[in-house]
Design a protein around this motif. Structure first.
Motif, PDB file in Angstrom:
ATOM      1  N   VAL A 192       0.841  -1.196   0.000  1.00  0.00           N
ATOM      2  CA  VAL A 192       0.000   0.000   0.000  1.00  0.00           C
ATOM      3  C   VAL A 192       0.881   1.253   0.000  1.00  0.00           C
ATOM      4  CG1 VAL A 192      -1.712   1.322   1.318  1.00  0.00           C
ATOM      5  CG2 VAL A 192      -1.984  -1.144   1.030  1.00  0.00           C
ATOM      6  N   ALA A 193       1.967   1.238   0.772  1.00  0.00           N
ATOM      7  CA  ALA A 193       2.893   2.376   0.764  1.00  0.00           C
ATOM      8  C   ALA A 193       3.513   2.545  -0.621  1.00  0.00           C
ATOM      9  CB  ALA A 193       3.984   2.189   1.811  1.00  0.00           C
ATOM     10  N   MET A 194       3.923   1.424  -1.248  1.00  0.00           N
ATOM     11  CA  MET A 194       4.510   1.506  -2.586  1.00  0.00           C
ATOM     12  C   MET A 194       3.492   2.088  -3.574  1.00  0.00           C
ATOM     13  SD  MET A 194       5.866  -1.392  -5.245  1.00  0.00           S
ATOM     14  CE  MET A 194       4.240  -2.123  -5.352  1.00  0.00           C
ATOM     15  N   LEU A 195       2.262   1.588  -3.557  1.00  0.00           N
ATOM     16  CA  LEU A 195       1.232   2.084  -4.475  1.00  0.00           C
ATOM     17  C   LEU A 195       0.932   3.557  -4.215  1.00  0.00           C
ATOM     18  CD1 LEU A 195      -1.114  -1.037  -4.561  1.00  0.00           C
ATOM     19  CD2 LEU A 195       0.477  -0.268  -6.345  1.00  0.00           C
TER      20      LEU A 195
ATOM     21  N   SER B 295      -6.275   8.453  -8.197  1.00  0.00           N
ATOM     22  CA  SER B 295      -6.840   9.712  -8.681  1.00  0.00           C
ATOM     23  C   SER B 295      -7.572   9.421  -9.984  1.00  0.00           C
ATOM     24  CB  SER B 295      -5.715  10.730  -8.913  1.00  0.00           C
ATOM     25  OG  SER B 295      -4.933  10.320 -10.026  1.00  0.00           O
ATOM     26  N   PRO B 296      -8.486  10.264 -10.384  1.00  0.00           N
ATOM     27  CA  PRO B 296      -9.176  10.022 -11.657  1.00  0.00           C
ATOM     28  C   PRO B 296      -8.206   9.914 -12.836  1.00  0.00           C
ATOM     29  CG  PRO B 296     -10.358  11.678 -10.393  1.00  0.00           C
ATOM     30  CD  PRO B 296      -9.062  11.409  -9.667  1.00  0.00           C
ATOM     31  N   GLY B 297      -7.184  10.757 -12.862  1.00  0.00           N
ATOM     32  CA  GLY B 297      -6.212  10.715 -13.952  1.00  0.00           C
ATOM     33  C   GLY B 297      -5.439   9.413 -13.990  1.00  0.00           C
ATOM     34  N   THR B 298      -5.027   8.931 -12.822  1.00  0.00           N
ATOM     35  CA  THR B 298      -4.304   7.671 -12.744  1.00  0.00           C
ATOM     36  C   THR B 298      -5.191   6.512 -13.169  1.00  0.00           C
ATOM     37  OG1 THR B 298      -2.917   8.512 -10.959  1.00  0.00           O
ATOM     38  CG2 THR B 298      -3.055   6.137 -11.190  1.00  0.00           C
ATOM     39  N   ALA B 299      -6.414   6.489 -12.670  1.00  0.00           N
ATOM     40  CA  ALA B 299      -7.353   5.420 -13.034  1.00  0.00           C
ATOM     41  C   ALA B 299      -7.618   5.420 -14.539  1.00  0.00           C
ATOM     42  CB  ALA B 299      -8.654   5.576 -12.257  1.00  0.00           C
ATOM     43  N   LEU B 300      -7.802   6.595 -15.130  1.00  0.00           N
ATOM     44  CA  LEU B 300      -8.026   6.681 -16.575  1.00  0.00           C
ATOM     45  C   LEU B 300      -6.798   6.225 -17.351  1.00  0.00           C
ATOM     46  CD1 LEU B 300     -10.071   9.996 -16.945  1.00  0.00           C
ATOM     47  CD2 LEU B 300     -10.844   7.655 -17.372  1.00  0.00           C
ATOM     48  N   GLY B 301      -5.619   6.580 -16.862  1.00  0.00           N
ATOM     49  CA  GLY B 301      -4.382   6.151 -17.527  1.00  0.00           C
ATOM     50  C   GLY B 301      -4.232   4.641 -17.524  1.00  0.00           C
ATOM     51  N   MET B 302      -4.517   4.020 -16.397  1.00  0.00           N
ATOM     52  CA  MET B 302      -4.425   2.562 -16.317  1.00  0.00           C
ATOM     53  C   MET B 302      -5.491   1.904 -17.179  1.00  0.00           C
ATOM     54  SD  MET B 302      -3.341   2.056 -12.322  1.00  0.00           S
ATOM     55  CE  MET B 302      -3.502   0.291 -12.380  1.00  0.00           C
TER      56      MET B 302
END
Length: 191
Positions: A136-139, A148-155
């Motif tokens: 969890v710390a690494m993530l 974040s919305p941007g990270t989720a959209l990127g993935m």
């Protein structure tokens, strides 16, 4: 090598992918309990699986190091507290039941978090590994958790466009190639 040297050697293999050191440190019956989230080659017994794990980790994290913070041992086990440090320079691909689970596109961010590892010893080599990691710390350091919305959209874009699957295939091939290198080294030493 004594127990402390074996433990340091195992993590040096993960940092470098050194097949000669793997043959010296890792028992042919070595098993990694943590291989379930890795490419299939990481679950191979012996040095091959360790070298595959090294290739998998180094494909995602440049400048990978595992500084040891504490170590204790008896004749059959070594317990290590250490940090995993590196820069997220390539896709970090996690697997589930041998298939693509998650591909995290490179963020360029540094990771630095604690882990605890238990190594089983037999015949003067490392024969088993299990770990407790603060994933969890690494993530969080990678900006993935909380997402974040941007990270989720990127993935999601990586998955939809096939980049995640290509990253999984690439890291799987790198891990298998590293495992094959262990087989070549072992044949060279016994021949």
């Amino acid at each position: 090598m004594d127990a402390t040297e074996l433990a340091h050697g195992l993590f040096r293999i993960l940092e470098t992918g050194d097949p000669v050191l793997a043959a010296e440190v890792v028992h042919e019956d070595f098993r990694n309990r943590e291989a379930a989230v890795s490419p299939a080659a990481c679950a191979l017994p012996g040095p091959a699986g360790v070298l595959a794990s090294s290739a998998w980790m180094r494909s995602a994290f440049s400048d990978l190091t595992f500084p040891v913070l504490g170590i204790a041992h008896n004749d059959e086990q070594v317990w290590l507290r250490l940090r995993m440090r590196g820069r997220h320079a390539g896709p970090f691909v996690r697997f589930r039941d041998g298939a693509l689970g998650q591909a995290i596109p490179p963020t360029g961010r540094d990771v630095d978090f604690e882990q605890i590892h238990v190594l089983d010893l037999r015949d003067g080599k490392v024969v088993g590994h299990e770990a407790v990691r603060d994933d969890v710390a690494m993530l969080g350091q990678l900006g993935i958790f909380p997402p974040s919305p941007g990270t989720a959209l990127g993935m999601l874009a990586w998955r939809v466009t096939g980049r995640a699957a290509r990253a999984a295939a690439d890291v799987t091939a790198k891990a298998a190639e590293a495992a094959a290198g262990a087989v070549r080294v072992n044949r060279g030493q016994s021949g």
